[in-house]
Design an enzyme around this catalytic site. Structure first.
Site, PDB file in Angstrom:
ATOM      1  N   HIS A  82       0.841  -1.192   0.000  1.00 23.00           N
ATOM      2  CA  HIS A  82       0.000   0.000   0.000  1.00 23.00           C
ATOM      3  C   HIS A  82       0.875   1.241   0.000  1.00 23.00           C
ATOM      4  O   HIS A  82       1.897   1.286   0.677  1.00 23.00           O
ATOM      5  CB  HIS A  82      -0.901   0.018   1.256  1.00 23.00           C
ATOM      6  CG  HIS A  82      -1.764   1.235   1.339  1.00 23.00           C
ATOM      7  ND1 HIS A  82      -2.942   1.361   0.626  1.00 23.00           N
ATOM      8  CD2 HIS A  82      -1.614   2.394   2.014  1.00 23.00           C
ATOM      9  CE1 HIS A  82      -3.479   2.535   0.886  1.00 23.00           C
ATOM     10  NE2 HIS A  82      -2.696   3.192   1.714  1.00 23.00           N
ATOM     11  N   ASP A 161     -15.320   3.133   6.627  1.00 21.49           N
ATOM     12  CA  ASP A 161     -14.231   4.028   6.238  1.00 21.49           C
ATOM     13  C   ASP A 161     -14.697   5.014   5.181  1.00 21.49           C
ATOM     14  O   ASP A 161     -14.330   6.195   5.214  1.00 21.49           O
ATOM     15  CB  ASP A 161     -13.023   3.228   5.724  1.00 21.49           C
ATOM     16  CG  ASP A 161     -11.914   4.177   5.279  1.00 21.49           C
ATOM     17  OD1 ASP A 161     -11.436   4.944   6.140  1.00 21.49           O
ATOM     18  OD2 ASP A 161     -11.564   4.197   4.096  1.00 21.49           O
ATOM     19  N   ARG A 168     -14.352  13.187   7.634  1.00 21.07           N
ATOM     20  CA  ARG A 168     -13.066  13.777   8.062  1.00 21.07           C
ATOM     21  C   ARG A 168     -12.583  14.817   7.070  1.00 21.07           C
ATOM     22  O   ARG A 168     -12.011  15.843   7.438  1.00 21.07           O
ATOM     23  CB  ARG A 168     -12.016  12.670   8.227  1.00 21.07           C
ATOM     24  CG  ARG A 168     -12.255  11.797   9.450  1.00 21.07           C
ATOM     25  CD  ARG A 168     -11.413  10.543   9.390  1.00 21.07           C
ATOM     26  NE  ARG A 168     -10.014  10.825   9.201  1.00 21.07           N
ATOM     27  CZ  ARG A 168      -9.158  10.034   8.542  1.00 21.07           C
ATOM     28  NH1 ARG A 168      -9.562   8.891   8.038  1.00 21.07           N
ATOM     29  NH2 ARG A 168      -7.907  10.367   8.407  1.00 21.07           N
ATOM     30  N   SER A 183      -8.048   3.838   9.109  1.00 23.08           N
ATOM     31  CA  SER A 183      -8.625   3.925   7.765  1.00 23.08           C
ATOM     32  C   SER A 183      -7.845   3.040   6.789  1.00 23.08           C
ATOM     33  O   SER A 183      -8.415   2.222   6.064  1.00 23.08           O
ATOM     34  CB  SER A 183      -8.589   5.393   7.314  1.00 23.08           C
ATOM     35  OG  SER A 183      -8.804   5.510   5.943  1.00 23.08           O
ATOM     36  N   LYS A 187      -8.829  -1.340   5.490  1.00 24.24           N
ATOM     37  CA  LYS A 187      -8.955  -1.767   4.089  1.00 24.24           C
ATOM     38  C   LYS A 187      -7.916  -2.836   3.744  1.00 24.24           C
ATOM     39  O   LYS A 187      -8.199  -3.797   3.040  1.00 24.24           O
ATOM     40  CB  LYS A 187      -8.804  -0.551   3.160  1.00 24.24           C
ATOM     41  CG  LYS A 187     -10.011   0.379   3.224  1.00 24.24           C
ATOM     42  CD  LYS A 187      -9.810   1.650   2.444  1.00 24.24           C
ATOM     43  CE  LYS A 187      -8.892   2.611   3.143  1.00 24.24           C
ATOM     44  NZ  LYS A 187      -8.923   3.992   2.716  1.00 24.24           N
TER      45      LYS A 187
HETATM   46  N1  URA Z   1      -5.567   7.253   2.976  1.00 17.78           N
HETATM   47  C1  URA Z   1      -6.586   6.548   3.541  1.00 17.78           C
HETATM   48  O1  URA Z   1      -7.011   5.533   3.008  1.00 17.78           O
HETATM   49  N2  URA Z   1      -7.081   6.998   4.702  1.00 17.78           N
HETATM   50  C2  URA Z   1      -6.649   8.106   5.325  1.00 17.78           C
HETATM   51  O2  URA Z   1      -7.137   8.445   6.374  1.00 17.78           O
HETATM   52  C3  URA Z   1      -5.604   8.829   4.736  1.00 17.78           C
HETATM   53  C4  URA Z   1      -5.083   8.359   3.553  1.00 17.78           C
END
Ligand code: URA
Length: 435
Positions: A82, A161, A168, A183, A187
């Site tokens: 990621h 999320d 947010r 967050s 995932k």
């Molecule tokens: N990328 C994400 O998936 N979540 C965040 O909070 C910030 C960056």
């Protein structure tokens, strides 16, 4: 339970229990907790923080708010990567085929680009015919057979999320490490891999502006990953200029292919892939140590097996694999234009975010999730930080759909560069690792 009590607890610096966190996430997704209360809690978390157990609870609750991928039909070590998002970041296109050629199984869910950052799914659609929305059955079959499949994220993963991130974004609560960690990791954990490596970007083009913030995030991400039973490592990399040279979908695919084919000098993009890949292989037990892993990864370029993996994946997802070996089959812009430097000097800085915006101005990025994009357009930089440039010499090439847009983009690209009269010492690209 009452949400007002939870907000007050966090406001006063107390910790939330597992039950409280689970209750809150369930209630928020069900629409029983209003946005204004959730915003207040996010702001309290931003100021008061969370300990690791709270972050893990939040991550797991968010992960269980939707579907999780069960990768058990896939045989072997399942590895994932990621990136926290950057400009010109085509790492997955290089890294995943290399790692798959070394025996890891990559079952990757990727996103589309939004704003100034690109997405792997859009880039892959540069291969004529490529399908990112393949069935789960075909996805697993491809990973078992080839070692590699990259598909678009399904709407059902982590609905908590999706809702929370949108909130947010409009309440000034994005830059909270516990909220970012939960967050991202909700995932990643939902995607099911045993080994997860993270590329945390740091600098003007990233949302972590300083090395200290990036390290804190990298440590938080790997700690939660390990607490959740996965093998995790992170790399902190510079985003004070775009990664590599190309910014724009098909242009980035071409650069990735050039690296996999061994046609370009070993630069930062390859170094990043070797570092991330060596963690993936050594943590997954597919190499004796990081040094052995690097040697194995380099061999996939020398013997053509990484390029072969990319071609096999493209074919298995209904794309034209000939484009892997003949990049003139990728989408190409009708107009190209060089961007002359207005002065002589050394390149001190290239504002990565603004280069992303140049590509977006040309039609290569999305202003909203629904916008269509032009896969052919973008920018190929010729000068990077530390390089000497003479007045009139080209800083880069604009690839555009018409002359007017090319001229506008050229003027914008000139503004992305800051030159210095004195030679510039380039900061290290890899700023740190968290093993
Ligand atoms: N990328 C994400 O998936 N979540 C965040 O909070 C910030 C960056």
């Amino acid at each position: 339970m009452r949400m007002t009590d939870l907000i007050a607890k966090k406001r006063d610096g107390e910790r939330l229990t597992t039950e409280e966190i689970q209750w809150m996430i369930r209630g928020y997704v069900a629409g029983e907790i209003p946005d204004y209360q959730m915003s207040a809690l996010c702001m309290a978390i931003l100021f008061r923080g969370m300990d690791d157990a709270e972050i893990l609870d939040l991550t797991m609750s968010m992960m269980h708010s939707g579907e999780t991928l069960d990768l058990s039909p896939i045989r072997g070590v399942k590895a994932d990567k990621h990136s926290t998002g950057g400009v010109g970041d085509k790492t997955s296109l290089v890294l995943c085929p290399m790692v798959a050629a070394c025996g890891a199984k990559i079952a990757k869910m990727s996103g589309r680009g939004l704003g100034h950052t690109g997405g792997t799914i859009d880039k892959l659609e540069s291969f004529p015919g490529f399908v990112t929305g393949i069935s789960e059955e075909r996805f697993f079959e491809n990973v078992n057979r080839i070692g590699l499949a990259i598909a678009g994220q399904t709407a059902e993963v982590c609905p908590a999320d999706k809702k929370l991130y949108a909130l947010r974004d409009v309440t000034g609560t994005v830059p909270s490490i516990p909220l970012i960690v939960s967050s991202i990791m909700s995932k990643k954990l939902a995607a099911g891999a045993d080994v997860i490596v993270l590329d945390v970007k740091c600098g003007s083009g990233a949302f972590m502006k300083t090395a200290e913030q990036a390290r804190e995030l990298a440590e938080g991400l790997t700690r939660v990953g390990r607490l959740a039973g996965r093998k995790c490592a992170a790399v902190i990399t510079d985003m004070d200029e775009p990664l590599g040279f190309a910014v724009g979908n098909a242009l980035e695919v071409k650069e990735a292919i050039d690296v996999l084919a061994g046609r370009t000098e070993a630069g930062e993009l390859l170094e990043l892939c070797l570092t991330l890949g060596s963690f993936m292989l050594s943590l997954g037990g597919l190499a004796a140590d990081e040094e052995d892993a690097r040697a194995k990864l380099k061999a996939t370029i020398a013997d053509g097996s990484a390029l072969g993996k990319l071609a096999a994946m493209v074919e298995a997802q209904y794309g034209d694999p000939r484009a892997v070996y003949d990049t003139s089959l990728l989408p190409a812009a009708s107009v190209t234009r060089e961007v002359p430097s207005e002065a002589s000097g050394y390149v001190a800085h290239i504002e990565a975010e603004d280069v992303g915006l140049v590509s977006m101005h040309l039609g290569g990025g999305r202003a909203t999730k629904e916008s269509a994009i032009d896969l052919a357009v973008g920018v190929v930089l010729k000068k990077k930080v530390g390089d000497r440039v003479e007045a009139g010499e080209s800083l880069g090439t604009i690839h555009a759909s018409d002359a007017q847009k090319a001229a506008e983009a050229a003027a914008l690209l000139q503004k992305c560069y800051t030159l210095s009269a004195a030679p510039v010492e380039k900061a290290p690209f890899i700023k740190g690792v968290v093993r």
